[in-house]
Design a protein around this motif. Structure first.
Motif, PDB file in Angstrom:
ATOM      1  N   MET A 131       0.839  -1.196   0.000  1.00 59.82           N
ATOM      2  CA  MET A 131       0.000   0.000   0.000  1.00 59.82           C
ATOM      3  C   MET A 131       0.880   1.254   0.000  1.00 59.82           C
ATOM      4  SD  MET A 131      -3.232  -0.111  -0.045  1.00 59.82           S
ATOM      5  CE  MET A 131      -4.616   0.997   0.019  1.00 59.82           C
ATOM      6  N   SER A 134       2.506   1.653  -3.410  1.00 57.77           N
ATOM      7  CA  SER A 134       1.679   1.829  -4.609  1.00 57.77           C
ATOM      8  C   SER A 134       0.878   3.118  -4.563  1.00 57.77           C
ATOM      9  CB  SER A 134       0.766   0.627  -4.812  1.00 57.77           C
ATOM     10  OG  SER A 134      -0.118   0.511  -3.739  1.00 57.77           O
ATOM     11  N   VAL A 139      -0.871  11.498  -3.556  1.00 58.82           N
ATOM     12  CA  VAL A 139      -2.114  11.010  -2.961  1.00 58.82           C
ATOM     13  C   VAL A 139      -2.005  10.994  -1.446  1.00 58.82           C
ATOM     14  CG1 VAL A 139      -3.702   9.079  -2.888  1.00 58.82           C
ATOM     15  CG2 VAL A 139      -2.544   9.639  -5.009  1.00 58.82           C
TER      16      VAL A 139
ATOM     17  N   ILE B 247      -8.107   5.532  -5.712  1.00 56.20           N
ATOM     18  CA  ILE B 247      -6.889   5.085  -5.018  1.00 56.20           C
ATOM     19  C   ILE B 247      -6.843   3.558  -4.963  1.00 56.20           C
ATOM     20  CG2 ILE B 247      -5.698   5.037  -2.803  1.00 56.20           C
ATOM     21  CD1 ILE B 247      -6.637   7.852  -2.317  1.00 56.20           C
ATOM     22  N   LEU B 248      -7.992   2.944  -4.638  1.00 55.37           N
ATOM     23  CA  LEU B 248      -8.012   1.480  -4.567  1.00 55.37           C
ATOM     24  C   LEU B 248      -7.720   0.868  -5.927  1.00 55.37           C
ATOM     25  CD1 LEU B 248     -11.001   0.803  -2.166  1.00 55.37           C
ATOM     26  CD2 LEU B 248      -8.572   0.454  -1.750  1.00 55.37           C
ATOM     27  N   ALA B 251      -4.028   1.097  -6.563  1.00 59.99           N
ATOM     28  CA  ALA B 251      -3.300   0.084  -5.797  1.00 59.99           C
ATOM     29  C   ALA B 251      -3.458  -1.286  -6.450  1.00 59.99           C
ATOM     30  CB  ALA B 251      -3.798   0.059  -4.363  1.00 59.99           C
ATOM     31  N   VAL B 254      -1.380  -1.461  -9.640  1.00 60.01           N
ATOM     32  CA  VAL B 254       0.049  -1.554  -9.349  1.00 60.01           C
ATOM     33  C   VAL B 254       0.399  -2.966  -8.881  1.00 60.01           C
ATOM     34  CG1 VAL B 254       1.847  -0.758  -7.777  1.00 60.01           C
ATOM     35  CG2 VAL B 254       0.369   0.886  -8.882  1.00 60.01           C
TER      36      VAL B 254
END
Lengths: 277, 279
Positions: A131, A134, A139, B247-248, B251, B254
């Motif tokens: 987390m 990434s 952000v 954002i999720l 993630a 990635v």
């Protein structure tokens, strides 16, 4: 990819095998190249051509004059850059330190040979590492600006959270590679657990940890410079101000200042790491 | 051991621990002064988790997954992948000759060319790709091209440094043998240098893809193409549930890309029997 092997001399069967392997290597290179070429054509046609403002860009001459406006740099800005530069450096240092402190428990939880909290703790730590890496620093900064408001604090927290992933991953790997013999020797002598950590484990981890920290600080200066754009102060803020004022020469000055900081930092960190390792 | 000797050791140790204590004190004072200077209010740190918790629970949760399934958003995801792809390819293709120029043991132009290549790689690396993106936007306008160019520079800076380190650690004997036999610089590079670093270069290239892709997801934040623009827009409009979904998604993307490249690196290691850089 066996083409790198030496050509076999007289044995005809080996020669034939070598030729075949070489041909196969060439075929593989050709296949990969054409695949990459096809992907680039797809990408250019799918996104670059429709997604760029060609009319605003103009012809070649306009682009050249556009870049020409950045030169020469504006030296009158230099005296005002000192304080933001110091702020950026300090934000990077504190952010890296905080990240290091946060990395310690994550690394211990995520080391495959320790797993002090078992599988759930291990998975949690590995998830946190992913987390942290990434999610981009911008952000992280957005999240913390909305939690603690504008200012250096948000930048420090963002850098710390961004650093945890890399630092704790390397630290966990170092823990996994630890030489257990000194630990067992101390155990055989009846040492207390805390003394074992202090004298048999920490000395093995310290060089790697410090080296990683110095490396990470370098990157964090670079990141701190961009965090100013979303409200964390420092050189990024100065950059933003020059940008809004359309002072192209000033932009170049800010960029050169960042470059200078990084160069000095790199020189220092190379020397420090050479002394450590 | 005589008793005077033990006494000296003890005295030395006490002096050292005193020194260490003073150093720690100075560090603490420096830290405190720095926090004061940066105007960091530590009392906010105490309430941070509280505030972050409520923020995440009430505003970011639940994520608005419907938003990231819209065709226009998915189009921007595809755009992000395109940008990362082009930038990685262009950046690696440019980084290899630059690294060759910059390596002290193999450079065909050991004078000016080497220094210029070094400055270029360091400069590309020192400036964040977001800042590069803004600079390119100032000249080229909003769009995908400035994003690709910024990511390309970021790729050169990242991969270039690793390439240089790799070239500088090769075995110089074949290079010198070829030079002594009168081979030109290009021949030396392709048959003396490249075979030694090929596997490492492919490994670094795969790793660079990860880094570039990660940057590509947000490089559009200031208008350089890709999904970053949507992140900016939703963040500015305080649509935190949408920000959370984006954002999720970032993630997840990635992680997928990292899993793929990890497998690619492992396969490469298996094929060549060489250890490929893994971080």
């Amino acid at each position: 990819m066996s083409a790198a092997q030496a050509m076999p001399g007289s044995n005809p069967a080996a020669l034939a095998r070598w030729r075949q392997a070489r041909r196969r290597g060439h075929m593989a290179v050709l296949a990969v190249t054409s695949l990459l070429l096809a992907l680039s054509v797809w990408a250019v046609q799918g996104s670059v051509i429709p997604g760029t403002d060609w009319r605003r860009m103009g012809g070649f001459a306009e682009v050249v004059t556009g870049f020409g406006r950045f030169l020469p740099p504006d030296p009158t800005l230099l005296p005002t850059l000192f304080e933001p530069a110091v702020q950026t450096i300090l934000i990077a240092i504190i952010g890296t330190l905080l990240g290091a402190v946060m990395s310690l428990p994550v690394a211990v939880l995520g080391a495959a040979n320790l797993r002090p909290l078992g599988m759930p703790g291990y998975l949690l730590a590995r998830g946190l590492m992913t987390m942290s890496r990434s999610i981009h620093e911008i952000v992280w900064a957005l999240i913390f600006v909305s939690a603690v408001g504008l200012g250096a604090f948000a930048g420090i927290l963002a850098l710390a959270c961004r650093s945890v992933g890399f630092v704790s991953k390397l630290l966990a790997e170092a823990i996994e590679r630890i030489d257990m013999r000194p630990v067992e020797a101390m155990k055989a002598q009846g040492a207390r657990p805390l003394d074992m950590v202090r004298h048999a484990i920490v000395p093995q981890l310290l060089p790697i940890g410090l080296g990683t920290l110095i490396f990470e600080w370098d990157i964090n200066v670079n990141r701190a410079a961009v965090l100013g754009l979303v409200g964390a102060g420092g050189l990024g803020l100065t950059f933003h101000n020059q940008l809004i004022a359309s002072n192209y020469a000033g932009v170049t000055t800010v960029l050169l200042t960042i470059l200078a900081i990084i160069l000095v930092g790199e020189a220092i960190s190379v020397r420090l790491r050479r002394r450590l390792v | 051991m005589s008793s005077t000797n033990t006494l000296m050791v003890l005295q030395k140790r006490r002096r050292r621990s005193l020194l260490r204590f003073l150093l720690l004190l100075a560090l603490g004072a420096g830290l405190w002064l720095t926090l004061q200077y940066l105007n960091v209010r530590l009392e906010r740190f105490a309430t941070l988790f509280d505030r972050l918790g409520t923020l995440l629970a009430t505003r970011y949760y639940p994520p608005d997954f419907e938003y990231i399934m819209r065709p226009r958003f998915l189009q921007s995801v595809l755009e992000t992948i395109h940008m990362a792809l082009l930038a990685t390819l262009a950046g690696l293709l440019l980084a290899i000759p630059l690294a060759w120029l910059a390596a002290f043991n193999a450079s065909p132009l050991p004078g000016v060319g080497k220094s210029a290549a070094r400055v270029f790689i360091t400069g590309a690396r020192a400036i964040h790709e977001m800042i590069w993106a803004i600079v390119f936007i100032m000249v080229l306008g909003f769009g995908v091209l400035p994003g690709v160019l910024a990511l390309t520079l970021g790729c050169i800076g990242f991969a270039g440094k690793l390439f240089v380190e790799e070239i500088e650690s090769i075995d110089d004997a074949p290079v010198e043998a070829m030079r002594a036999a009168g081979a030109g610089p290009l021949a030396v590079f392709f048959f003396g240098v490249l075979p030694q670093v090929r596997t490492a270069f492919i490994g670094i290239g795969i790793y660079t893809w990860d880094v570039v892709f990660r940057s590509a997801t947000v490089v559009g934040f200031f208008g350089a193409g890709g999904m970053g623009w949507y992140l900016r827009r939703t963040a500015d409009q305080l649509q935190s549930d949408r920000v959370a979904a984006i954002i999720l998604l970032i993630a997840a993307l990635v992680v997928i890309s990292e899993v793929i490249s990890h497998h690619a690196r492992t396969a490469l290691e298996g094929r060549t029997g060489q250890r490929v850089l893994a971080r």
